[in-house]
Design a protein around this motif. Structure first.
Motif, short mmCIF file in Angstrom:
data_model
loop_
_atom_site.label_atom_id
_atom_site.label_comp_id
_atom_site.label_asym_id
_atom_site.label_seq_id
_atom_site.Cartn_x
_atom_site.Cartn_y
_atom_site.Cartn_z
N ILE A 270 0.77 -1.22 0.13
CA ILE A 270 0.04 -0.18 0.06
C ILE A 270 0.66 1.22 0.09
O ILE A 270 0.65 2.06 -0.74
N ILE A 271 2.07 1.23 0.66
CA ILE A 271 2.87 2.35 0.93
C ILE A 271 3.56 2.70 -0.23
O ILE A 271 3.50 3.72 -0.82
N GLY A 272 3.92 1.52 -0.89
CA GLY A 272 4.74 1.45 -2.20
C GLY A 272 3.77 1.93 -3.50
O GLY A 272 4.23 2.97 -4.27
N ARG A 273 2.49 1.37 -3.54
CA ARG A 273 1.77 1.83 -4.57
C ARG A 273 1.64 3.59 -4.43
O ARG A 273 1.24 4.42 -5.45
N ASN A 274 1.07 3.83 -3.08
CA ASN A 274 0.99 5.32 -2.77
C ASN A 274 2.26 6.22 -3.21
O ASN A 274 2.10 7.37 -3.79
N LEU B 90 4.23 5.61 -5.61
CA LEU B 90 4.01 5.53 -7.28
C LEU B 90 2.87 6.38 -7.44
O LEU B 90 3.23 7.37 -8.58
N VAL B 91 1.88 6.52 -6.86
CA VAL B 91 0.83 7.29 -7.30
C VAL B 91 1.06 8.61 -6.95
O VAL B 91 0.84 9.74 -7.78
N SER B 92 1.69 9.08 -6.09
CA SER B 92 2.21 10.44 -5.56
C SER B 92 3.22 11.02 -6.61
O SER B 92 2.94 12.28 -7.02
N ALA B 93 4.04 10.18 -7.12
CA ALA B 93 4.95 10.73 -8.17
C ALA B 93 4.11 10.64 -9.38
O ALA B 93 4.52 11.88 -10.20
N CYS B 94 3.10 10.00 -9.90
CA CYS B 94 2.59 10.18 -10.98
C CYS B 94 1.73 11.64 -10.81
O CYS B 94 1.71 12.55 -11.93
N VAL B 95 1.12 11.83 -9.94
CA VAL B 95 0.34 13.20 -9.55
C VAL B 95 1.03 14.21 -9.86
O VAL B 95 0.83 15.15 -10.43
N ALA B 96 2.58 14.08 -9.26
CA ALA B 96 3.27 15.15 -9.20
C ALA B 96 3.81 15.55 -10.69
O ALA B 96 4.17 16.52 -10.93
N ASP B 97 3.91 14.38 -11.35
CA ASP B 97 4.25 14.68 -12.82
C ASP B 97 2.73 15.04 -13.92
O ASP B 97 2.81 14.68 -15.03
N SER B 98 1.83 15.21 -13.04
CA SER B 98 0.54 15.34 -13.95
C SER B 98 0.01 14.29 -14.74
O SER B 98 -0.27 14.46 -15.80
N ILE B 99 0.38 12.97 -14.26
CA ILE B 99 -0.19 11.93 -14.85
C ILE B 99 -1.27 11.36 -14.11
O ILE B 99 -1.25 11.26 -12.74
N GLU B 100 -2.43 10.97 -14.70
CA GLU B 100 -3.54 10.26 -13.89
C GLU B 100 -3.36 8.69 -13.57
O GLU B 100 -2.47 8.10 -14.28
#
Length: 161
Positions: free
Chosen positions: A19-23, A25-35
């Motif tokens: 869960i922490i690893g997924r989040n 990755l999700v945080s990095a995507c959001v920071a890069d303006s990726i959905e």
């Protein structure tokens, strides 16, 4: 390991690390303006990342396989070759946010690292994959270009589209 309010040390289970690893990755995507989207069923794809606002006005989506670890770990599995344009994301030290690292690359890049290490000529690879829970300094050097930096996910997506 994390400290609890009463200074005891708690060990996280694999689901917590995932869960922490997924989040991460999700945080990095959001920071890069990726959905980010999560498939309802797990059939080898953990997340789908997409850019619906790219310059060409087209929809660009990529599947992602996540390997989250509370330590240092690197693995490659032949079963993922069936997914075109698959991205591999590896999180290290997911249980320690200040020490966490995220590596993201194309599946073909992970295969190239495995080949460079000689793993593709092993019995383990013949059985379907190869992994190490103690990556050597050579593996770390081979992974270093894939260490997440702001904008790197967007760059990977552009290189594939």
């Amino acid at each position: 390991m994390v400290s609890t309010p009463n200074s005891e040390v708690a060990t996280m289970d694999t689901q917590q690390v995932e869960i922490i690893g997924r989040n991460l990755l999700v945080s990095a995507c959001v920071a890069d303006s990726i959905e980010v989207s999560e498939p309802i069923r797990d059939r080898g794809i953990d997340l789908i990342i997409f850019n619906d606002t790219n310059e060409q006005g087209s929809f660009n989506a990529l599947p992602v396989q996540l390997k989250a670890s509370s330590k240092r770990s690197f693995s490659v599995n032949a079963k993922y070759a069936k997914f075109p344009n698959l991205l591999m994301a590896y999180t290290w030290h997911s249980d320690s946010p200040t020490n966490a690292r995220l590596y993201i690359m194309k599946y073909s890049d992970a295969i190239n690292i495995a080949d460079e290490m000689g793993w593709l000529k092993t019995v383990s690879w013949e059985r379907g994959g190869y992994s190490t829970q103690n990556p050597s300094s050579k593996i770390e050097a081979l992974l270093s270009p894939y260490l997440y930096k702001p904008g790197s996910i967007k760059s990977i997506m552009k290189s594939i589209s």
